[in-house]
Scaffold this motif. Structure first.
Motif, PDB file in Angstrom:
ATOM      1  N   GLY A  34       0.807  -1.212   0.000  1.00 50.16           N
ATOM      2  CA  GLY A  34       0.000   0.000   0.000  1.00 50.16           C
ATOM      3  C   GLY A  34       0.842   1.264   0.000  1.00 50.16           C
ATOM      4  O   GLY A  34       2.068   1.220   0.022  1.00 50.16           O
ATOM      5  N   PRO A  35       0.178   2.405  -0.026  1.00 53.18           N
ATOM      6  CA  PRO A  35       0.872   3.693  -0.125  1.00 53.18           C
ATOM      7  C   PRO A  35       1.349   4.214   1.232  1.00 53.18           C
ATOM      8  O   PRO A  35       0.959   3.704   2.279  1.00 53.18           O
ATOM      9  N   GLY A  36       2.210   5.228   1.173  1.00 49.19           N
ATOM     10  CA  GLY A  36       2.563   5.988   2.363  1.00 49.19           C
ATOM     11  C   GLY A  36       3.844   5.600   3.069  1.00 49.19           C
ATOM     12  O   GLY A  36       4.148   6.152   4.114  1.00 49.19           O
ATOM     13  N   HIS A  37       4.596   4.659   2.524  1.00 53.55           N
ATOM     14  CA  HIS A  37       5.835   4.239   3.173  1.00 53.55           C
ATOM     15  C   HIS A  37       7.034   4.947   2.556  1.00 53.55           C
ATOM     16  O   HIS A  37       6.961   5.485   1.461  1.00 53.55           O
ATOM     17  N   LYS A  38       8.157   4.905   3.245  1.00 47.56           N
ATOM     18  CA  LYS A  38       9.380   5.499   2.722  1.00 47.56           C
ATOM     19  C   LYS A  38       9.941   4.633   1.595  1.00 47.56           C
ATOM     20  O   LYS A  38       9.690   3.426   1.526  1.00 47.56           O
ATOM     21  N   GLU A  39      10.715   5.276   0.720  1.00 46.84           N
ATOM     22  CA  GLU A  39      11.247   4.595  -0.457  1.00 46.84           C
ATOM     23  C   GLU A  39      12.067   3.358  -0.103  1.00 46.84           C
ATOM     24  O   GLU A  39      11.972   2.324  -0.767  1.00 46.84           O
ATOM     25  N   ASN A  40      12.880   3.442   0.971  1.00 44.47           N
ATOM     26  CA  ASN A  40      13.717   2.288   1.305  1.00 44.47           C
ATOM     27  C   ASN A  40      12.889   1.079   1.737  1.00 44.47           C
ATOM     28  O   ASN A  40      13.302  -0.064   1.557  1.00 44.47           O
ATOM     29  N   PHE A  41      11.713   1.310   2.264  1.00 47.89           N
ATOM     30  CA  PHE A  41      10.816   0.209   2.613  1.00 47.89           C
ATOM     31  C   PHE A  41      10.364  -0.522   1.350  1.00 47.89           C
ATOM     32  O   PHE A  41      10.394  -1.748   1.285  1.00 47.89           O
ATOM     33  N   TYR A  42       9.938   0.249   0.331  1.00 46.14           N
ATOM     34  CA  TYR A  42       9.528  -0.353  -0.942  1.00 46.14           C
ATOM     35  C   TYR A  42      10.695  -1.058  -1.611  1.00 46.14           C
ATOM     36  O   TYR A  42      10.542  -2.132  -2.194  1.00 46.14           O
ATOM     37  N   GLN A  43      11.887  -0.462  -1.525  1.00 47.70           N
ATOM     38  CA  GLN A  43      13.075  -1.056  -2.148  1.00 47.70           C
ATOM     39  C   GLN A  43      13.338  -2.438  -1.556  1.00 47.70           C
ATOM     40  O   GLN A  43      13.588  -3.399  -2.289  1.00 47.70           O
ATOM     41  N   PHE A  55      14.257 -14.064  -9.586  1.00 47.88           N
ATOM     42  CA  PHE A  55      15.270 -13.166 -10.143  1.00 47.88           C
ATOM     43  C   PHE A  55      16.530 -13.201  -9.286  1.00 47.88           C
ATOM     44  O   PHE A  55      16.462 -13.379  -8.075  1.00 47.88           O
ATOM     45  N   ILE A  56      17.662 -13.014  -9.926  1.00 46.79           N
ATOM     46  CA  ILE A  56      18.924 -12.813  -9.227  1.00 46.79           C
ATOM     47  C   ILE A  56      19.176 -11.316  -9.288  1.00 46.79           C
ATOM     48  O   ILE A  56      19.244 -10.733 -10.387  1.00 46.79           O
ATOM     49  N   ILE A  57      19.292 -10.678  -8.144  1.00 43.30           N
ATOM     50  CA  ILE A  57      19.400  -9.220  -8.120  1.00 43.30           C
ATOM     51  C   ILE A  57      20.650  -8.773  -7.380  1.00 43.30           C
ATOM     52  O   ILE A  57      21.248  -9.543  -6.623  1.00 43.30           O
ATOM     53  N   LYS A  58      21.028  -7.545  -7.621  1.00 43.13           N
ATOM     54  CA  LYS A  58      22.084  -6.862  -6.896  1.00 43.13           C
ATOM     55  C   LYS A  58      21.487  -5.557  -6.418  1.00 43.13           C
ATOM     56  O   LYS A  58      20.860  -4.838  -7.181  1.00 43.13           O
ATOM     57  N   GLU A  59      21.681  -5.248  -5.150  1.00 39.80           N
ATOM     58  CA  GLU A  59      21.104  -4.028  -4.589  1.00 39.80           C
ATOM     59  C   GLU A  59      22.161  -2.957  -4.376  1.00 39.80           C
ATOM     60  O   GLU A  59      23.318  -3.260  -4.112  1.00 39.80           O
ATOM     61  N   GLN A  60      21.711  -1.713  -4.456  1.00 35.79           N
ATOM     62  CA  GLN A  60      22.547  -0.550  -4.152  1.00 35.79           C
ATOM     63  C   GLN A  60      23.875  -0.564  -4.914  1.00 35.79           C
ATOM     64  O   GLN A  60      24.945  -0.432  -4.334  1.00 35.79           O
ATOM     65  N   LYS A  64      28.296   5.992 -11.569  1.00 37.45           N
ATOM     66  CA  LYS A  64      28.772   7.361 -11.760  1.00 37.45           C
ATOM     67  C   LYS A  64      27.731   8.153 -12.532  1.00 37.45           C
ATOM     68  O   LYS A  64      27.128   7.655 -13.481  1.00 37.45           O
ATOM     69  N   ILE A  65      27.532   9.384 -12.138  1.00 36.22           N
ATOM     70  CA  ILE A  65      26.625  10.290 -12.825  1.00 36.22           C
ATOM     71  C   ILE A  65      27.486  11.278 -13.603  1.00 36.22           C
ATOM     72  O   ILE A  65      28.391  11.902 -13.046  1.00 36.22           O
ATOM     73  N   PHE A  66      27.198  11.410 -14.890  1.00 32.01           N
ATOM     74  CA  PHE A  66      27.999  12.268 -15.758  1.00 32.01           C
ATOM     75  C   PHE A  66      27.204  13.484 -16.199  1.00 32.01           C
ATOM     76  O   PHE A  66      25.996  13.418 -16.374  1.00 32.01           O
ATOM     77  N   TYR A  67      27.917  14.558 -16.401  1.00 25.68           N
ATOM     78  CA  TYR A  67      27.322  15.796 -16.905  1.00 25.68           C
ATOM     79  C   TYR A  67      27.841  16.017 -18.325  1.00 25.68           C
ATOM     80  O   TYR A  67      29.040  16.093 -18.540  1.00 25.68           O
ATOM     81  N   ILE A  68      26.975  16.082 -19.275  1.00 27.97           N
ATOM     82  CA  ILE A  68      27.210  16.337 -20.694  1.00 27.97           C
ATOM     83  C   ILE A  68      27.992  15.217 -21.380  1.00 27.97           C
ATOM     84  O   ILE A  68      27.554  14.686 -22.361  1.00 27.97           O
ATOM     85  N   SER A  69      29.142  14.842 -20.888  1.00 30.42           N
ATOM     86  CA  SER A  69      29.912  13.803 -21.563  1.00 30.42           C
ATOM     87  C   SER A  69      30.557  12.889 -20.536  1.00 30.42           C
ATOM     88  O   SER A  69      30.511  13.126 -19.336  1.00 30.42           O
ATOM     89  N   ALA A  70      31.194  11.852 -21.006  1.00 31.84           N
ATOM     90  CA  ALA A  70      31.856  10.896 -20.125  1.00 31.84           C
ATOM     91  C   ALA A  70      33.067  11.493 -19.425  1.00 31.84           C
ATOM     92  O   ALA A  70      33.655  10.875 -18.563  1.00 31.84           O
ATOM     93  N   CYS A  75      29.265  12.814  -9.773  1.00 28.88           N
ATOM     94  CA  CYS A  75      29.289  12.113  -8.493  1.00 28.88           C
ATOM     95  C   CYS A  75      29.121  10.636  -8.719  1.00 28.88           C
ATOM     96  O   CYS A  75      28.846  10.176  -9.827  1.00 28.88           O
ATOM     97  N   THR A  76      29.287   9.879  -7.675  1.00 34.93           N
ATOM     98  CA  THR A  76      28.974   8.456  -7.678  1.00 34.93           C
ATOM     99  C   THR A  76      27.873   8.256  -6.647  1.00 34.93           C
ATOM    100  O   THR A  76      27.955   8.743  -5.536  1.00 34.93           O
ATOM    101  N   THR A  77      26.848   7.548  -7.054  1.00 24.56           N
ATOM    102  CA  THR A  77      25.705   7.310  -6.169  1.00 24.56           C
ATOM    103  C   THR A  77      25.339   5.837  -6.260  1.00 24.56           C
ATOM    104  O   THR A  77      25.919   5.092  -7.037  1.00 24.56           O
ATOM    105  N   SER A  78      24.380   5.403  -5.487  1.00 23.87           N
ATOM    106  CA  SER A  78      23.941   4.011  -5.579  1.00 23.87           C
ATOM    107  C   SER A  78      22.582   3.967  -6.258  1.00 23.87           C
ATOM    108  O   SER A  78      21.754   4.843  -6.094  1.00 23.87           O
ATOM    109  N   ILE A  79      22.401   2.914  -7.044  1.00 21.11           N
ATOM    110  CA  ILE A  79      21.152   2.714  -7.760  1.00 21.11           C
ATOM    111  C   ILE A  79      20.472   1.508  -7.161  1.00 21.11           C
ATOM    112  O   ILE A  79      21.058   0.435  -7.062  1.00 21.11           O
ATOM    113  N   SER A  80      19.227   1.673  -6.740  1.00 17.64           N
ATOM    114  CA  SER A  80      18.478   0.586  -6.118  1.00 17.64           C
ATOM    115  C   SER A  80      17.930  -0.336  -7.177  1.00 17.64           C
ATOM    116  O   SER A  80      17.567   0.051  -8.242  1.00 17.64           O
TER     117      SER A  80
END
Length: 80
Positions: A34-43, A55-60, A64-70, A75-80
């Motif tokens: 249902g609705p109303g929970h924080k994103e990490n709960f849904y993740q 499924f075989i998954i990898k979390e977090q 790297k996030i790039f601006y305009i070109s490689a 920054c480097t962030t994690s993708i859920s």
């Protein structure tokens, strides 16, 4: 997921069966949680549901996030 569910034909999906299976897992989590929970709960719930669906998954995974070109890493962030 019910094997008798009719799937619409989609020509724009590279992997339509895989896409429908993933969407089915996402809808199942949403229906049960249902609705109303924080994103990490849904993740965490989606991660468990994907594994339960086979499924075989990898979390977090770091990404790297790039601006305009490689050559401009912002920054480097994690993708859920």
């Amino acid at each position: 997921m019910d094997a008798n569910i009719r799937k619409p034909k989609r020509d724009d999906l590279l992997y339509p069966d895989l896409s429908y299976k993933i969407l089915g897992v996402l809808f199942e989590v949403w229906t049960n949680v249902g609705p109303g929970h924080k994103e990490n709960f849904y993740q965490r719930a989606v991660a468990h549901a994907l594994v339960d669906a086979g499924f075989i998954i990898k979390e977090q995974c770091p990404a790297k996030i790039f601006y305009i070109s490689a050559h401009h890493s912002v920054c480097t962030t994690s993708i859920s």
